[in-house]
Motif scaffolding. Sequence first.
Motif, PDB file in Angstrom:
ATOM      1  N   ALA A  11      40.373  90.990  40.217  1.00  8.92           N
ATOM      2  CA  ALA A  11      39.585  91.574  41.138  1.00  8.92           C
ATOM      3  C   ALA A  11      40.018  91.575  42.585  1.00  8.92           C
ATOM      4  O   ALA A  11      40.027  92.760  43.338  1.00  8.92           O
ATOM      5  N   ARG A  12      40.691  90.635  43.159  1.00  8.44           N
ATOM      6  CA  ARG A  12      41.237  90.671  44.542  1.00  8.44           C
ATOM      7  C   ARG A  12      42.380  91.368  44.610  1.00  8.44           C
ATOM      8  O   ARG A  12      42.484  92.136  45.593  1.00  8.44           O
ATOM      9  N   ALA A  13      43.433  91.414  43.295  1.00 10.83           N
ATOM     10  CA  ALA A  13      44.437  92.275  43.386  1.00 10.83           C
ATOM     11  C   ALA A  13      44.154  93.814  43.264  1.00 10.83           C
ATOM     12  O   ALA A  13      44.747  94.355  44.173  1.00 10.83           O
ATOM     13  N   GLU A  14      43.051  93.941  42.873  1.00 10.21           N
ATOM     14  CA  GLU A  14      42.572  95.268  42.850  1.00 10.21           C
ATOM     15  C   GLU A  14      42.060  95.723  44.357  1.00 10.21           C
ATOM     16  O   GLU A  14      42.531  96.819  44.779  1.00 10.21           O
ATOM     17  N   GLN A  15      41.387  94.901  44.806  1.00 12.44           N
ATOM     18  CA  GLN A  15      40.933  95.176  46.132  1.00 12.44           C
ATOM     19  C   GLN A  15      42.169  95.349  47.299  1.00 12.44           C
ATOM     20  O   GLN A  15      42.283  96.073  48.200  1.00 12.44           O
ATOM     21  N   ALA A  16      43.188  94.459  46.911  1.00 13.05           N
ATOM     22  CA  ALA A  16      44.448  94.478  47.986  1.00 13.05           C
ATOM     23  C   ALA A  16      45.371  95.245  47.670  1.00 13.05           C
ATOM     24  O   ALA A  16      46.358  95.500  48.415  1.00 13.05           O
ATOM     25  N   GLY A  17      45.294  95.950  46.502  1.00 15.98           N
ATOM     26  CA  GLY A  17      46.434  97.098  45.940  1.00 15.98           C
ATOM     27  C   GLY A  17      47.855  96.236  45.693  1.00 15.98           C
ATOM     28  O   GLY A  17      48.779  96.637  45.991  1.00 15.98           O
ATOM     29  N   CYS A  18      47.555  95.286  45.106  1.00 13.23           N
ATOM     30  CA  CYS A  18      48.604  94.313  44.933  1.00 13.23           C
ATOM     31  C   CYS A  18      48.787  94.163  43.176  1.00 13.23           C
ATOM     32  O   CYS A  18      47.868  93.628  42.635  1.00 13.23           O
ATOM     33  N   GLU A  19      49.877  94.473  42.603  1.00 11.74           N
ATOM     34  CA  GLU A  19      50.236  94.157  41.286  1.00 11.74           C
ATOM     35  C   GLU A  19      50.361  92.812  41.002  1.00 11.74           C
ATOM     36  O   GLU A  19      51.118  92.249  41.554  1.00 11.74           O
ATOM     37  N   ILE A  20      49.725  92.369  39.920  1.00 14.25           N
ATOM     38  CA  ILE A  20      50.190  91.053  39.185  1.00 14.25           C
ATOM     39  C   ILE A  20      51.081  91.506  38.182  1.00 14.25           C
ATOM     40  O   ILE A  20      51.050  92.053  37.412  1.00 14.25           O
ATOM     41  N   VAL A  21      52.539  90.751  38.168  1.00 13.13           N
ATOM     42  CA  VAL A  21      53.243  91.113  36.971  1.00 13.13           C
ATOM     43  C   VAL A  21      53.447  89.733  36.492  1.00 13.13           C
ATOM     44  O   VAL A  21      53.875  88.701  37.185  1.00 13.13           O
ATOM     45  N   ILE A  22      53.528  89.670  35.127  1.00 16.95           N
ATOM     46  CA  ILE A  22      53.753  88.500  34.489  1.00 16.95           C
ATOM     47  C   ILE A  22      55.054  88.170  34.053  1.00 16.95           C
ATOM     48  O   ILE A  22      55.455  89.404  33.013  1.00 16.95           O
ATOM     49  N   GLU A  23      55.649  87.351  34.365  1.00 13.80           N
ATOM     50  CA  GLU A  23      57.270  86.947  34.050  1.00 13.80           C
ATOM     51  C   GLU A  23      57.171  86.024  32.736  1.00 13.80           C
ATOM     52  O   GLU A  23      56.711  85.295  32.566  1.00 13.80           O
ATOM     53  N   ASN A  24      58.259  86.628  31.874  1.00  9.95           N
ATOM     54  CA  ASN A  24      58.635  85.722  30.605  1.00  9.95           C
ATOM     55  C   ASN A  24      59.057  84.508  31.145  1.00  9.95           C
ATOM     56  O   ASN A  24      60.049  84.402  32.068  1.00  9.95           O
ATOM     57  N   ILE A  25      58.672  83.298  30.607  1.00  9.91           N
ATOM     58  CA  ILE A  25      59.062  81.981  30.894  1.00  9.91           C
ATOM     59  C   ILE A  25      60.023  81.524  29.574  1.00  9.91           C
ATOM     60  O   ILE A  25      61.158  81.545  29.167  1.00  9.91           O
ATOM     61  N   GLU A  26      59.127  80.978  28.743  1.00 12.08           N
ATOM     62  CA  GLU A  26      59.605  80.772  27.134  1.00 12.08           C
ATOM     63  C   GLU A  26      59.403  81.721  26.188  1.00 12.08           C
ATOM     64  O   GLU A  26      59.761  81.417  24.898  1.00 12.08           O
ATOM     65  N   ASP A  27      58.956  82.924  26.453  1.00 15.73           N
ATOM     66  CA  ASP A  27      58.292  83.947  25.563  1.00 15.73           C
ATOM     67  C   ASP A  27      59.631  84.170  24.649  1.00 15.73           C
ATOM     68  O   ASP A  27      60.717  84.593  24.912  1.00 15.73           O
ATOM     69  N   LYS A  28      59.149  83.794  23.220  1.00 12.61           N
ATOM     70  CA  LYS A  28      60.234  84.318  22.373  1.00 12.61           C
ATOM     71  C   LYS A  28      59.980  85.698  21.710  1.00 12.61           C
ATOM     72  O   LYS A  28      60.924  86.371  21.360  1.00 12.61           O
ATOM     73  N   ASP A  29      58.599  85.881  21.727  1.00 13.28           N
ATOM     74  CA  ASP A  29      58.216  87.346  21.193  1.00 13.28           C
ATOM     75  C   ASP A  29      58.118  88.493  22.432  1.00 13.28           C
ATOM     76  O   ASP A  29      57.048  87.871  23.069  1.00 13.28           O
ATOM     77  N   PRO A  30      58.918  89.267  22.813  1.00 10.78           N
ATOM     78  CA  PRO A  30      58.605  89.868  24.188  1.00 10.78           C
ATOM     79  C   PRO A  30      57.531  90.899  23.970  1.00 10.78           C
ATOM     80  O   PRO A  30      56.972  91.247  25.008  1.00 10.78           O
ATOM     81  N   LYS A  31      56.624  90.919  22.896  1.00 10.04           N
ATOM     82  CA  LYS A  31      55.557  91.821  22.708  1.00 10.04           C
ATOM     83  C   LYS A  31      54.446  90.922  23.202  1.00 10.04           C
ATOM     84  O   LYS A  31      53.472  91.647  23.848  1.00 10.04           O
ATOM     85  N   ASP A  32      54.340  89.658  23.119  1.00  7.03           N
ATOM     86  CA  ASP A  32      53.279  88.871  23.647  1.00  7.03           C
ATOM     87  C   ASP A  32      52.550  89.247  24.656  1.00  7.03           C
ATOM     88  O   ASP A  32      51.550  89.446  25.060  1.00  7.03           O
ATOM     89  N   ARG A  33      53.351  89.162  25.901  1.00  8.84           N
ATOM     90  CA  ARG A  33      52.984  89.002  27.209  1.00  8.84           C
ATOM     91  C   ARG A  33      52.494  90.375  27.602  1.00  8.84           C
ATOM     92  O   ARG A  33      51.664  91.055  28.341  1.00  8.84           O
TER      93      ARG A  33
END
Length: 271
Positions: free
Chosen positions: A140-162
């Motif tokens: 909600a705060r990101a939407e108000q601020a016009g800031c995209e939250i981007v979720i970075e892969n860390i241990e992700d083995k299946d690239p579709k999960d995130r």
Amino acid sequence: MSESLPVLGAALSIKSIPAHRDWLLERQRDLEIQDFSRAEVLDGDWRAIACDIKAMLDGHTGRRGIHGPFWGFKIDSHDPLIRRAVTKRLLQGLEVAEFLGATHMVIHSPYTTWDYNNLDSESREGLIERVRATLGDVIARAEQAGCEIVIENIEDKDPKDRVQLAKALGSAKVRVSLDTGHANYAHHSTGAPPVDHYVDAAGDMLAHVHLQDTDGYGDRHWAPGEGNIPWPAVFRALGRLTSKPRLILELRNHDYVRAGAAHLKALGLAE
């Protein structure tokens, strides 16, 4: 110089921005500021640091972002008390982002190698619900601020999960990030697909890329050309997108940013 080639940016800190200021301004390159991922900075006089960074960036009109806090927690904690602490930290990050005029904040994916083998017998939806509980106020705060939250892969083995997680959160301000070195580690060490498959899996949900090279053994954050990532294949995959993700060199030694950029330029992949 081909104007059709993507323009590289970099992840830098207050200590390394001055050495690369001319490089940033020559093409108004994207910048990711990395000082505000640490708890001691967020709990200290972060505004003084941010003001100094703003002064250093006078004349910079490229896109700015920050790496959000991540040390010591995951965004899918089962414990409501821990989730509240994580929410607080991420809201602190967004406060910094808004102060700096940053329009992206990197957070870390909750998916682990263990999840790959066990979530189908546990609860995939349960993980998503826990993340939703953690990130509700943050989104909600990101939407108000016009800031995209981007979720970075860390241990992700299946690239579709995130990618599925980002879509399930139901906000145009939640997209995905790709760290090429993390993907290459997962490919070589855990049997995940190669890096270009992560790009294809994300498609136009991909808004941000950390470019770093590895040998597939550890999270090296080497300059492109020092490891074994097949960069032409990665950039061919990026070229199939219409989302035009930010391409951020995220190196352990910021002194090698220009060398990494020069390697990709010599390959005819980026400027």
